[in-house]
Scaffold this motif. Structure first.
Motif, PDB file in Angstrom:
ATOM      1  N   ARG A 124       0.880  -1.168   0.000  1.00 16.80           N
ATOM      2  CA  ARG A 124       0.000   0.000   0.000  1.00 16.80           C
ATOM      3  C   ARG A 124       0.915   1.215   0.000  1.00 16.80           C
ATOM      4  O   ARG A 124       1.590   1.494   0.990  1.00 16.80           O
ATOM      5  N   PHE A 125       0.950   1.928  -1.109  1.00 17.11           N
ATOM      6  CA  PHE A 125       1.914   3.008  -1.317  1.00 17.11           C
ATOM      7  C   PHE A 125       1.191   4.349  -1.231  1.00 17.11           C
ATOM      8  O   PHE A 125       0.358   4.670  -2.076  1.00 17.11           O
ATOM      9  N   LEU A 126       1.494   5.125  -0.197  1.00 15.18           N
ATOM     10  CA  LEU A 126       0.841   6.412   0.050  1.00 15.18           C
ATOM     11  C   LEU A 126       1.782   7.536  -0.353  1.00 15.18           C
ATOM     12  O   LEU A 126       2.794   7.759   0.310  1.00 15.18           O
ATOM     13  N   MET A 127       1.468   8.240  -1.434  1.00 12.58           N
ATOM     14  CA  MET A 127       2.276   9.381  -1.866  1.00 12.58           C
ATOM     15  C   MET A 127       1.569  10.648  -1.433  1.00 12.58           C
ATOM     16  O   MET A 127       0.558  11.052  -2.015  1.00 12.58           O
ATOM     17  N   LEU A 128       2.078  11.271  -0.372  1.00  7.84           N
ATOM     18  CA  LEU A 128       1.388  12.371   0.300  1.00  7.84           C
ATOM     19  C   LEU A 128       2.328  13.545   0.530  1.00  7.84           C
ATOM     20  O   LEU A 128       3.495  13.347   0.893  1.00  7.84           O
ATOM     21  N   ASP A 129       1.790  14.756   0.357  1.00  9.97           N
ATOM     22  CA  ASP A 129       2.565  15.963   0.633  1.00  9.97           C
ATOM     23  C   ASP A 129       2.401  16.386   2.088  1.00  9.97           C
ATOM     24  O   ASP A 129       2.108  17.533   2.391  1.00  9.97           O
ATOM     25  N   ARG A 130       2.528  15.451   2.984  1.00 10.53           N
ATOM     26  CA  ARG A 130       2.490  15.744   4.416  1.00 10.53           C
ATOM     27  C   ARG A 130       3.215  14.633   5.159  1.00 10.53           C
ATOM     28  O   ARG A 130       3.433  13.540   4.622  1.00 10.53           O
ATOM     29  N   PHE A 131       3.584  14.909   6.406  1.00  7.73           N
ATOM     30  CA  PHE A 131       4.182  13.881   7.248  1.00  7.73           C
ATOM     31  C   PHE A 131       3.060  13.026   7.846  1.00  7.73           C
ATOM     32  O   PHE A 131       2.131  13.560   8.448  1.00  7.73           O
ATOM     33  N   VAL A 132       3.147  11.728   7.659  1.00  5.04           N
ATOM     34  CA  VAL A 132       2.153  10.834   8.246  1.00  5.04           C
ATOM     35  C   VAL A 132       2.546  10.490   9.676  1.00  5.04           C
ATOM     36  O   VAL A 132       3.722  10.550  10.057  1.00  5.04           O
ATOM     37  N   ASN A 133       1.540  10.130  10.482  1.00  3.66           N
ATOM     38  CA  ASN A 133       1.786   9.562  11.799  1.00  3.66           C
ATOM     39  C   ASN A 133       1.930   8.058  11.600  1.00  3.66           C
ATOM     40  O   ASN A 133       0.935   7.365  11.342  1.00  3.66           O
ATOM     41  N   LEU A 134       3.138   7.550  11.677  1.00  5.68           N
ATOM     42  CA  LEU A 134       3.398   6.171  11.304  1.00  5.68           C
ATOM     43  C   LEU A 134       2.581   5.186  12.125  1.00  5.68           C
ATOM     44  O   LEU A 134       2.054   4.211  11.578  1.00  5.68           O
ATOM     45  N   VAL A 135       2.450   5.424  13.417  1.00  2.00           N
ATOM     46  CA  VAL A 135       1.746   4.486  14.286  1.00  2.00           C
ATOM     47  C   VAL A 135       0.242   4.582  14.072  1.00  2.00           C
ATOM     48  O   VAL A 135      -0.442   3.590  13.807  1.00  2.00           O
ATOM     49  N   ASP A 136      -0.312   5.793  14.161  1.00  2.00           N
ATOM     50  CA  ASP A 136      -1.763   5.960  14.063  1.00  2.00           C
ATOM     51  C   ASP A 136      -2.296   5.608  12.678  1.00  2.00           C
ATOM     52  O   ASP A 136      -3.450   5.179  12.546  1.00  2.00           O
ATOM     53  N   GLU A 137      -1.488   5.795  11.638  1.00  4.32           N
ATOM     54  CA  GLU A 137      -1.958   5.537  10.276  1.00  4.32           C
ATOM     55  C   GLU A 137      -1.501   4.183   9.737  1.00  4.32           C
ATOM     56  O   GLU A 137      -1.710   3.874   8.568  1.00  4.32           O
ATOM     57  N   GLY A 138      -0.889   3.378  10.599  1.00  6.00           N
ATOM     58  CA  GLY A 138      -0.532   2.016  10.213  1.00  6.00           C
ATOM     59  C   GLY A 138       0.513   1.954   9.117  1.00  6.00           C
ATOM     60  O   GLY A 138       0.442   1.078   8.246  1.00  6.00           O
ATOM     61  N   VAL A 139       1.494   2.847   9.159  1.00  4.24           N
ATOM     62  CA  VAL A 139       2.531   2.911   8.127  1.00  4.24           C
ATOM     63  C   VAL A 139       3.787   2.193   8.620  1.00  4.24           C
ATOM     64  O   VAL A 139       4.282   2.459   9.718  1.00  4.24           O
ATOM     65  N   ASP A 140       4.297   1.275   7.797  1.00  6.83           N
ATOM     66  CA  ASP A 140       5.494   0.518   8.172  1.00  6.83           C
ATOM     67  C   ASP A 140       6.769   1.335   7.985  1.00  6.83           C
ATOM     68  O   ASP A 140       7.693   1.249   8.801  1.00  6.83           O
ATOM     69  N   LEU A 141       6.837   2.090   6.884  1.00 12.17           N
ATOM     70  CA  LEU A 141       8.034   2.845   6.546  1.00 12.17           C
ATOM     71  C   LEU A 141       7.630   4.160   5.894  1.00 12.17           C
ATOM     72  O   LEU A 141       6.636   4.214   5.154  1.00 12.17           O
ATOM     73  N   ALA A 142       8.415   5.196   6.141  1.00 16.02           N
ATOM     74  CA  ALA A 142       8.166   6.492   5.500  1.00 16.02           C
ATOM     75  C   ALA A 142       9.480   7.057   4.985  1.00 16.02           C
ATOM     76  O   ALA A 142      10.477   7.089   5.715  1.00 16.02           O
ATOM     77  N   LEU A 143       9.482   7.469   3.733  1.00 19.89           N
ATOM     78  CA  LEU A 143      10.619   8.188   3.168  1.00 19.89           C
ATOM     79  C   LEU A 143      10.374   9.662   3.444  1.00 19.89           C
ATOM     80  O   LEU A 143       9.353  10.213   3.014  1.00 19.89           O
ATOM     81  N   ARG A 144      11.266  10.291   4.183  1.00 16.66           N
ATOM     82  CA  ARG A 144      10.986  11.635   4.679  1.00 16.66           C
ATOM     83  C   ARG A 144      12.165  12.575   4.444  1.00 16.66           C
ATOM     84  O   ARG A 144      13.319  12.229   4.716  1.00 16.66           O
ATOM     85  N   ILE A 145      11.843  13.764   3.942  1.00 19.47           N
ATOM     86  CA  ILE A 145      12.825  14.825   3.748  1.00 19.47           C
ATOM     87  C   ILE A 145      12.710  15.792   4.910  1.00 19.47           C
ATOM     88  O   ILE A 145      11.614  16.280   5.211  1.00 19.47           O
TER      89      ILE A 145
END
Length: 310
Positions: A124-145
């Motif tokens: 499930r690939f989420l391409m978003l112009d915001r920082f996700v909350n990894l825990v609350d949004e169930g995200v395993d990994l985030a590529l972050r600048i």
């Protein structure tokens, strides 16, 4: 009612955007999906979803509950993986977030290759112009600048620092006042992109001062798309501020020109982030091992190209 299964149905329905999508994903009938959601709502005693024939919308209580469900499901998956130990192979759904352009152009091909190697993993690939909350949004990994503020996450520095640049078309610059220092921007038309400031931009301090220079403006144009901001700048509407890789091709072609390069803040680092405990999950560990060396090559290439921009 199997509460864990009902939670899984609830989260899947939100991720898929509809009951029909959840039914397809979980290989169940829409009636079974609806029954599971109704049972879950009856158990918690509140409405979690506002349903129509085509869409789902979380209630206020549902917004809080879905975050808790994601945490529970992640912890259960981690427990299963720990019990399986080294015998476990990568499997299940890997959820990753990334900025849209970086995700499309750099991370997506790496994900494609990973899926070829691991047929038991889906993404499930989420391409978003915001920082996700990894825990609350169930995200395993985030590529972050950007510089990291949450020390609880597990981070891997990818390298390839990213510049924030102000650009405009040569035609626009030729027909408007010269830009020598940041304060000159107050005389100009601005194409503002939400992530880089809608009414002000910050620049490095003057020599001998610790205070960054901030320029306030009323934008001529506000957009929420990187591609739209860059295209409008190319069209001569005004100046915009974006990451260097967003505009590198336009700059090399001479369709955009970087202004105030000496006033740029230091380039930003790029990290791959994981919530605490997720690196022990085989699908996450396998993707990190696969992606990090490839990401470093691509991002170092982008950094070198940014450094050579005129």
């Amino acid at each position: 009612m199997d509460r864990i299964d009902a939670m899984r149905v609830f989260v899947t329905a939100i991720d898929e955007g509809s009951l029909a999508g959840a039914a397809r994903k979980l290989k169940r009938s829409p009636t079974a999906i609806s029954r599971a959601l109704s049972s879950l709502e009856a158990h918690v005693g509140v409405e979690l979803l506002h349903r129509t024939t085509r869409t789902l919308k979380l209630s206020e209580a549902g917004q809080r509950y879905v975050a808790a469900c994601r945490r529970v499901l992640v912890e259960l998956e981690e427990a299963d993986m720990v019990a399986g130990g080294e015998r476990s192979s990568p499997r299940g759904t890997l959820t990753i977030s990334a900025p849209p352009i970086l995700g499309e152009e750099v991370l997506r091909p790496i994900l494609d290759d990973f899926l070829e190697l691991h047929p038991s993993v889906s993404v499930r690939f989420l391409m978003l112009d915001r920082f996700v909350n990894l825990v609350d949004e169930g995200v395993d990994l985030a590529l972050r600048i950007g510089n990291l503020t949450d020390s609880s996450h597990i981070s891997t520095r990818i390298g390839g620092d990213v510049r924030r640049v102000v650009v405009a078309s040569p035609r626009y610059l030729a027909g408007n006042p010269d830009i020598v220092e940041p304060s000159d921007l107050a005389k100009h038309q601005i194409v503002a992109f939400s992530n880089f400031g809608l009414d002000s931009w910050s620049f490095t301090p003057t020599k001998g001062s610790p205070v960054p220079r901030t320029v306030h403006f009323t934008p001529r144009y506000i957009v929420n798309s990187v591609r739209a901001a860059a295209a409008s700048a190319v069209a001569g509407i005004g100046l915009t501020r974006l990451y260097s890789y967003h505009v590198a091709e336009y700059v090399r072609e001479g369709r955009l020109k970087i202004v105030l390069p000496d006033a740029e803040h230091p380039a930003l680092p790029v990290h791959l982030l994981a919530p605490p405990g997720r690196m022990s999950v085989p699908k996450v560990r396998a993707f990190v091992d696969h992606a990090v060396p490839r990401l470093r090559v691509e991002l170092n290439r982008i950094a070198m190209e940014a450094g050579s921009l005129p």
